[in-house]
Design an enzyme around this catalytic site. Structure first.
Site, mmCIF file in Angstrom:
data_model
loop_
_atom_site.group_PDB
_atom_site.id
_atom_site.type_symbol
_atom_site.label_atom_id
_atom_site.label_comp_id
_atom_site.label_asym_id
_atom_site.label_seq_id
_atom_site.Cartn_x
_atom_site.Cartn_y
_atom_site.Cartn_z
ATOM 1 N N CYS A 145 -11.069 3.314 0.620
ATOM 2 C CA CYS A 145 -9.696 3.296 0.755
ATOM 3 C C CYS A 145 -9.112 2.597 2.000
ATOM 4 C CB CYS A 145 -9.350 4.900 0.892
ATOM 5 S SG CYS A 145 -7.659 4.923 1.397
ATOM 6 N N GLU A 156 -1.936 9.049 8.316
ATOM 7 C CA GLU A 156 -0.652 8.353 8.436
ATOM 8 C C GLU A 156 0.003 9.594 9.718
ATOM 9 O OE1 GLU A 156 1.688 6.641 6.621
ATOM 10 O OE2 GLU A 156 -0.164 5.705 5.463
ATOM 11 N N ASP A 166 0.841 -1.070 -0.031
ATOM 12 C CA ASP A 166 -0.029 0.108 0.085
ATOM 13 C C ASP A 166 0.920 1.208 -0.038
ATOM 14 O OD1 ASP A 166 -2.370 1.615 0.381
ATOM 15 O OD2 ASP A 166 -1.968 1.688 2.483
ATOM 16 N N SER A 167 0.399 2.550 -0.314
ATOM 17 C CA SER A 167 0.959 3.580 -0.159
ATOM 18 C C SER A 167 1.557 3.990 1.386
ATOM 19 C CB SER A 167 0.386 4.881 -0.567
ATOM 20 O OG SER A 167 -0.732 4.875 0.376
ATOM 21 N N CYS A 225 -4.710 -1.846 -1.394
ATOM 22 C CA CYS A 225 -4.779 -0.468 -1.702
ATOM 23 C C CYS A 225 -5.619 -0.386 -2.835
ATOM 24 C CB CYS A 225 -3.530 0.067 -2.030
ATOM 25 S SG CYS A 225 -3.513 1.735 -2.669
ATOM 26 N N ASN A 226 -6.965 0.377 -2.556
ATOM 27 C CA ASN A 226 -7.922 0.391 -3.614
ATOM 28 C C ASN A 226 -7.343 1.307 -4.627
ATOM 29 O OD1 ASN A 226 -10.951 -0.094 -2.290
ATOM 30 N ND2 ASN A 226 -9.297 0.455 -0.666
ATOM 31 N N HIS A 257 -7.115 2.972 4.105
ATOM 32 C CA HIS A 257 -6.807 3.907 5.299
ATOM 33 C C HIS A 257 -8.102 4.021 6.214
ATOM 34 C CE1 HIS A 257 -2.816 4.630 3.241
ATOM 35 N NE2 HIS A 257 -2.553 5.333 4.373
ATOM 36 N N TYR A 288 -0.879 7.850 -2.713
ATOM 37 C CA TYR A 288 -1.121 7.577 -4.468
ATOM 38 C C TYR A 288 -2.197 8.090 -4.901
ATOM 39 C CZ TYR A 288 1.982 3.278 -3.943
ATOM 40 O OH TYR A 288 3.207 2.498 -4.116
ATOM 41 N N GLY A 289 -3.397 8.551 -4.146
ATOM 42 C CA GLY A 289 -4.672 8.922 -4.548
ATOM 43 C C GLY A 289 -4.689 10.213 -5.453
HETATM 44 N N1 DGL Z 1 -4.863 2.971 0.914
HETATM 45 C C1 DGL Z 1 -5.059 3.582 -0.086
HETATM 46 C C2 DGL Z 1 -6.338 3.112 -0.914
HETATM 47 O O1 DGL Z 1 -6.506 2.184 -0.618
HETATM 48 C C3 DGL Z 1 -4.131 4.423 -0.841
HETATM 49 C C4 DGL Z 1 -4.446 5.997 -0.439
HETATM 50 C C5 DGL Z 1 -3.165 6.986 -1.031
HETATM 51 O O2 DGL Z 1 -1.946 6.892 -1.033
HETATM 52 O O3 DGL Z 1 -3.898 8.010 -1.311
HETATM 53 O O4 DGL Z 1 -6.735 3.829 -1.778
#
Ligand code: DGL
Length: 263
Positions: free
Chosen positions: A184, A152, A7-8, A71-72, A186, A39-40
């Site tokens: 997500c 985070e 994941d990120s 990670c979605n 998170h 990542y988003g």
């Molecule tokens: N945990 C992530 C997800 O499920 C990534 C979120 C991110 O890094 O923006 O999308």
């Protein structure tokens, strides 16, 4: 069986937690790509590059039998290419649980919280449009820029986070949304804050448990016995909030620094 996950950052640990509950006798190696987080707000090609670099590493250094894209956002951007590259691997991804949410909603109004990249994904858009039409449900999408950074930083219940959530969720509350998809990995980490802002009666839908069950099923097909104890190794490409890891997993872990450019 060796299972790699990435994941990120901390979000995928919500998936790790479910896997540790459902499965036995597996060695997990988790990569938190904090150097490239979040990542988003990145584009598809960037997320694909980050993902491929991690999967290459997990295969080369750990000879993983299975991969969980925890990670979605990375699932939406990269899972199709990963499947094409690594045909022998068992691969499971995370997708927003729109289907169960649509089935559970009594008010027929569902909210989806996810990153901009996830909400912009083709597969997601098609499924959301199809389900809302077939099931006569109104879907309210909300991208949450900045929320991953708050989580985070361990600021999930800080006044600033509650204010951000209030701005995104108050319209949903007023529109009688009774089910919210945590799209997500998170976001389950701030489920309490979301409940607090929405009011107790809202259903929160997350998919880490069904994903763990799916992984178990696929591994059993490969001969996994599901007995014995599990191990977990955590690697991070950048800085990571160790206190949050301890809070999420309930015990302290040694975190290895990972330099993908040199691996
Ligand atoms: N945990 C992530 C997800 O499920 C990534 C979120 C991110 O890094 O923006 O999308």
């Amino acid at each position: 069986m060796k299972v790699g996950l990435f994941d990120s950052g901390l979000g995928g640990l919500t998936v790790v937690k479910s896997i540790l509950k459902e499965l036995k006798g597996i060695d997990l190696v988790y990569v938190a790509d904090t150097k490239n987080a979040p990542y988003g707000d990145k584009n598809k090609d960037e997320i694909l590059d980050f993902s491929i670099a991690i999967v290459d590493f997990l295969i080369k250094e750990y000879a993983i039998d299975a991969l969980v894209v925890a990670c979605n956002t990375a699932t939406s951007a990269a899972i199709e290419d990963i499947r094409k590259h690594y045909e022998h691997l068992v691969i499971v991804g995370l997708e927003p649980g729109i289907k169960p949410a649509v089935a559970w909603s009594v008010s027929k109004k569902v909210g989806i919280l996810a990153t901009p990249a996830t909400l912009g994904g083709e597969k997601y858009k098609k499924l959301a449009a199809q389900l809302s039409q077939e099931c006569d449900v109104i879907i309210y999408e909300q991208a949450c820029p900045g929320l991953v950074e708050q989580i985070e930083a361990g600021q999930g219940d800080a006044p600033k986070t509650i204010d951000m959530l209030e701005g995104w969720l108050a319209p949903m509350r007023e529109l009688d949304v009774d089910t919210i998809v945590l799209g997500c990995t998170h976001y389950p980490l701030i489920a309490q804050s979301i409940q607090k802002v929405m009011g107790r009666e809202v259903n929160l839908v997350e998919t880490s448990k069904p994903v763990a069950k799916r992984l178990l099923h696929l591994l059993e097909q490969k001969g996994h016995q599901n007995i014995g104890s599990n191990t977990l190794e955590i690697l991070a490409t950048g800085e990571i909030n160790k206190d949050m890891i301890t809070r999420i997993l309930g015990e302290e872990y040694q975190i290895e620094k990972l330099d993908l450019a040199r691996a």
